[in-house]
Scaffold this active site. Structure first.
Site, mmCIF file in Angstrom:
data_model
loop_
_atom_site.group_PDB
_atom_site.id
_atom_site.type_symbol
_atom_site.label_atom_id
_atom_site.label_comp_id
_atom_site.label_asym_id
_atom_site.label_seq_id
_atom_site.Cartn_x
_atom_site.Cartn_y
_atom_site.Cartn_z
ATOM 1 N N VAL A 1 75.124 30.273 -51.339
ATOM 2 C CA VAL A 1 74.825 30.115 -49.916
ATOM 3 C C VAL A 1 74.207 28.760 -49.540
ATOM 4 O O VAL A 1 74.597 28.154 -48.542
ATOM 5 C CB VAL A 1 74.013 31.317 -49.393
ATOM 6 C CG1 VAL A 1 72.623 31.324 -49.960
ATOM 7 C CG2 VAL A 1 73.990 31.322 -47.890
ATOM 8 N N SER B 1 64.225 21.759 -48.157
ATOM 9 C CA SER B 1 63.506 22.929 -47.670
ATOM 10 C C SER B 1 64.066 23.406 -46.340
ATOM 11 O O SER B 1 64.590 22.620 -45.557
ATOM 12 C CB SER B 1 62.022 22.627 -47.490
ATOM 13 O OG SER B 1 61.379 23.782 -46.975
ATOM 14 N N LYS C 1 58.493 18.245 -53.180
ATOM 15 C CA LYS C 1 58.997 19.578 -52.806
ATOM 16 C C LYS C 1 58.172 20.677 -53.486
ATOM 17 O O LYS C 1 57.880 21.716 -52.891
ATOM 18 C CB LYS C 1 60.480 19.725 -53.175
ATOM 19 C CG LYS C 1 61.052 21.132 -52.929
ATOM 20 C CD LYS C 1 60.984 21.486 -51.464
ATOM 21 C CE LYS C 1 61.389 22.855 -51.013
ATOM 22 N NZ LYS C 1 61.769 23.926 -51.827
ATOM 23 N N HIS D 1 55.042 21.009 -51.594
ATOM 24 C CA HIS D 1 55.408 21.706 -50.349
ATOM 25 C C HIS D 1 55.406 23.213 -50.588
ATOM 26 O O HIS D 1 54.843 23.989 -49.805
ATOM 27 C CB HIS D 1 56.791 21.245 -49.865
ATOM 28 C CG HIS D 1 57.426 22.144 -48.840
ATOM 29 N ND1 HIS D 1 58.010 23.358 -49.170
ATOM 30 C CD2 HIS D 1 57.544 22.030 -47.500
ATOM 31 C CE1 HIS D 1 58.458 23.936 -48.063
ATOM 32 N NE2 HIS D 1 58.185 23.152 -47.042
ATOM 33 N N ASN D 2 56.021 23.648 -51.665
ATOM 34 C CA ASN D 2 56.072 25.082 -51.938
ATOM 35 C C ASN D 2 54.694 25.650 -52.245
ATOM 36 O O ASN D 2 54.382 26.773 -51.849
ATOM 37 C CB ASN D 2 57.033 25.367 -53.095
ATOM 38 C CG ASN D 2 58.480 25.376 -52.635
ATOM 39 O OD1 ASN D 2 58.826 24.735 -51.658
ATOM 40 N ND2 ASN D 2 59.332 26.100 -53.337
ATOM 41 N N GLU E 1 53.119 26.135 -49.093
ATOM 42 C CA GLU E 1 53.770 27.319 -48.505
ATOM 43 C C GLU E 1 53.097 28.612 -49.021
ATOM 44 O O GLU E 1 52.825 29.534 -48.241
ATOM 45 C CB GLU E 1 55.255 27.272 -48.873
ATOM 46 C CG GLU E 1 56.098 28.490 -48.523
ATOM 47 C CD GLU E 1 57.540 28.349 -49.061
ATOM 48 O OE1 GLU E 1 58.188 27.318 -48.784
ATOM 49 O OE2 GLU E 1 58.009 29.266 -49.760
ATOM 50 N N TYR E 2 52.785 28.645 -50.308
ATOM 51 C CA TYR E 2 52.089 29.803 -50.873
ATOM 52 C C TYR E 2 50.719 29.966 -50.209
ATOM 53 O O TYR E 2 50.319 31.073 -49.841
ATOM 54 C CB TYR E 2 51.876 29.629 -52.379
ATOM 55 C CG TYR E 2 53.027 29.993 -53.291
ATOM 56 C CD1 TYR E 2 54.334 29.606 -53.014
ATOM 57 C CD2 TYR E 2 52.803 30.717 -54.468
ATOM 58 C CE1 TYR E 2 55.373 29.916 -53.879
ATOM 59 C CE2 TYR E 2 53.837 31.039 -55.335
ATOM 60 C CZ TYR E 2 55.126 30.623 -55.042
ATOM 61 O OH TYR E 2 56.137 30.942 -55.906
ATOM 62 N N LYS F 1 59.050 32.767 -57.620
ATOM 63 C CA LYS F 1 60.058 32.205 -58.525
ATOM 64 C C LYS F 1 59.515 31.040 -59.344
ATOM 65 O O LYS F 1 60.218 30.530 -60.192
ATOM 66 C CB LYS F 1 61.304 31.788 -57.736
ATOM 67 C CG LYS F 1 62.119 33.025 -57.310
ATOM 68 C CD LYS F 1 63.532 32.677 -56.913
ATOM 69 C CE LYS F 1 63.572 32.002 -55.568
ATOM 70 N NZ LYS F 1 63.231 32.937 -54.460
ATOM 71 N N ARG G 1 49.181 36.570 -55.704
ATOM 72 C CA ARG G 1 50.492 37.192 -55.916
ATOM 73 C C ARG G 1 50.532 37.890 -57.274
ATOM 74 O O ARG G 1 51.031 39.007 -57.397
ATOM 75 C CB ARG G 1 51.607 36.141 -55.852
ATOM 76 C CG ARG G 1 51.863 35.612 -54.462
ATOM 77 C CD ARG G 1 53.221 34.917 -54.410
ATOM 78 N NE ARG G 1 53.378 34.162 -53.176
ATOM 79 C CZ ARG G 1 54.506 33.549 -52.808
ATOM 80 N NH1 ARG G 1 55.574 33.593 -53.588
ATOM 81 N NH2 ARG G 1 54.580 32.891 -51.672
HETATM 82 C C1 6PG Z 1 61.968 26.276 -48.936
HETATM 83 C C2 6PG Z 1 61.345 27.330 -49.822
HETATM 84 C C3 6PG Z 1 62.224 27.747 -50.952
HETATM 85 C C4 6PG Z 1 61.532 28.677 -51.946
HETATM 86 C C5 6PG Z 1 61.329 30.054 -51.422
HETATM 87 C C6 6PG Z 1 60.978 31.108 -52.460
HETATM 88 O O1 6PG Z 1 61.315 25.252 -48.822
HETATM 89 O O2 6PG Z 1 63.029 26.473 -48.355
HETATM 90 O O3 6PG Z 1 60.177 26.806 -50.359
HETATM 91 O O4 6PG Z 1 62.614 26.580 -51.597
HETATM 92 O O5 6PG Z 1 62.300 28.765 -53.094
HETATM 93 O O6 6PG Z 1 60.385 30.018 -50.435
HETATM 94 O O7 6PG Z 1 59.872 30.827 -53.221
HETATM 95 P P1 6PG Z 1 59.144 31.997 -54.032
HETATM 96 O O8 6PG Z 1 60.210 32.965 -54.471
HETATM 97 O O9 6PG Z 1 58.487 31.359 -55.195
HETATM 98 O O10 6PG Z 1 58.210 32.645 -53.078
#
Ligand code: 6PG
Length: 476
Positions: free
Chosen positions: A12, A128, A182, A185-186, A189-190, A260, A287
């Site tokens: 995708v 992202s 990146k 960034h993640n 995001e967490y 992940k 988590r």
């Molecule tokens: C993005 C996200 C993406 C990430 C998911 C899942 O920027 O589009 O960061 O790249 O892989 O958010 O991350 P987790 O499975 O670790 O929560």
């Protein structure tokens, strides 16, 4: 050879990136290990632009104009190496391999070095924005050589999200810089998501409110300083009702957060670099904790009555306290994340522009938020800012939020509501601004049991106290 750029790996994300490129007028060579996907992409979306399907990798490579630019969009790890191994013999010096997967920056550094020996450019690129972003405009973080960016830049800047006419894409720095940024960034995001989840939990416990009511609070917040994609979709998820049961959707989802690995990588890297990214670390550990169901069950039975009743008297004041505590904690998380990027940049000689990084996160990506423009401004005004916390707007906002922050953390602790990210962000803030830290005692202990030495506040030099002897101090 007519295609300007190619995409191999048409799951995708790859599919949507290819469509985005075609929709923006680029001729796109497309390839997938099983050609079925290539055919279905062209069959379903061929009218969106110019696709050149390649059945084999050799056909695919042959259809690209030179220097060739090939985007690899497959699973991080071994699958990426396998595709690179297949590609390299088909390429010529000067060609560019772009890895748009979520690779670890160390792997990207290794691959970049290996391909450089063949005269090839390897460009680890953070992308992202999920599936929607890939199709309609992601935030793009390319590493690799400046030379490769001369070819890739105009293409990527065109397909990226645009904010105030500025593309959410810029050359981050050499080799692994793009994937490093990146990764952070993640991590952010967490932290962002954990803070949002704690705010929700606080509102639910403190107000005894239903998810739909809390959704409204988030919707209101999204009209102010907290405006962001994650706050917006929080309102959406909280307002959602399960069709089968009629109950709030959030109450039917198992409370175990998966990951992940990019959050974990961020924390591991920060430990190596000695940067306290406590917000991201707490979020990652939270988590993990959520997944330890046996321990949770045992502790729940053992300590059923350890909390106290929580009764909020002034609803509006409490909601405002939580909002301010959330904003202050979020600022801490971003301040730590940008510290981490600066440290990585120094360690690996990447020369990353922090303001520029904030600029390309304003749109397209998961952490896109109004407030990133303030971060851009802060680093543009003062590139050597010691911490984002002291930049004028951030200092004012955090300062104004301190009483709320303390009330919320104290009330939650009394009531027994877990708020690891809120609490540790407040502690980080208090530690940074402290006149003296108890680190002095730790130095004393280290010297006592291991002669690890210490420095004094009043004299130059390194010292050791003869703890087992007459306790005189000697110069080490
Ligand atoms: C993005 C996200 C993406 C990430 C998911 C899942 O920027 O589009 O960061 O790249 O892989 O958010 O991350 P987790 O499975 O670790 O929560």
């Amino acid at each position: 050879s007519t295609a300007q750029i190619g995409v191999t790996g048409l799951a995708v994300m790859g599919r949507n990136l290819a469509r985005n490129l075609a929709r923006n007028g680029f001729t796109v060579a497309v390839h997938n290990r099983s050609p079925e996907r290539t055919r279905s992409l062209v069959a379903e979306h061929g009218d969106e632009g110019r696709f050149v399907p390649g059945e084999s990798m050799a056909d695919f490579v042959a259809s690209l104009e030179r220097p060739r630019a090939v985007i690899v969009m497959v699973k991080a790890g071994a699958p990426t190496d396998a595709v690179i191994d297949e590609l390299v013999p088909l390429l010529d010096p000067g060609d560019i391999v772009v890895d748009c997967g979520n690779a670890h920056f160390a792997d990207t550094r290794r691959r970049e070095e290996a391909l450089r020996e063949h005269g090839l450019h390897f460009v680890g690129t953070g992308v992202s924005g999920g599936e929607e972003g890939a199709l309609h405009g992601p935030s793009i973080m390319p590493g690799g050589s400046a030379e490769s960016y001369r070819k890739l830049g105009p293409i990527f800047e065109k397909i990226a999200a645009q904010v105030d006419g500025v593309p959410c894409c810029r050359h981050i720095g050499p080799d692994g810089a793009g994937h490093f940024v990146k990764m952070v960034h993640n991590g952010i995001e967490y932290a962002d998501m954990q803070l949002i989840a704690e705010a929700y939990d606080l509102l639910r416990a403190g107000l005894g409110a239903e998810p739909a009511e809390i959704a409204e609070i988030f919707r209101t917040w999204n009209g102010g300083e907290l405006e962001s994609f994650l706050i917006e979709i929080t309102a959406d998820v909280l307002a959602h009702t399960d069709a089968a049961t009629g109950r709030p959707f959030v109450d039917l989802v198992q409370d175990r957060a998966e990951q992940k690995g990019t959050g974990r990588w961020t924390v591991q890297s920060a430990l190596d670099l000695g940067i306290p990214i406590t917000g991201i670390a707490e979020a990652t550990f939270a988590r993990s904790l959520s997944g330890h169901v046996d321990q949770r069950e045992a502790a729940r039975r053992a300590f059923a009555d350890a909390g106290t009743k929580w009764q909020v008297d002034d609803r509006d004041a409490f909601v405002e306290d939580v909002r301010r505590a959330l904003l202050a904690s979020k600022i801490v998380a971003y301040a730590q994340g940008f510290d981490h990027i600066r440290a990585g940049s120094q360690e690996y000689d990447w020369n990353i522009d922090l303001g520029g990084t904030a600029t390309i996160w304003r749109g397209g990506c998961i952490i896109r938020a109004r407030f990133l423009d303030r971060i851009r401004q802060a680093y543009d005004e003062q590139p050597d800012l010691p911490t984002l916390l002291v930049a004028p707007w951030f200092a004012d906002t955090v300062g104004a939020g301190v009483p709320s922050w303390r009330r919320v953390v104290a009330d939650a602790a009394r009531a027994g509501v877990p708020i690891p990210a809120f609490a540790s962000s407040l502690s980080y803030f208090d530690a940074l601004r402290a006149e003296r830290l108890p680190a002095a005692l730790i130095q004393g202990l280290r010297d006592n049991f291991g002669a690890h030495t210490y420095q004094r506040v009043d004299r130059e030099g390194t010292f050791h106290t003869l703890w087992a002897g007459d306790r005189t101090e000697v110069e080490a």
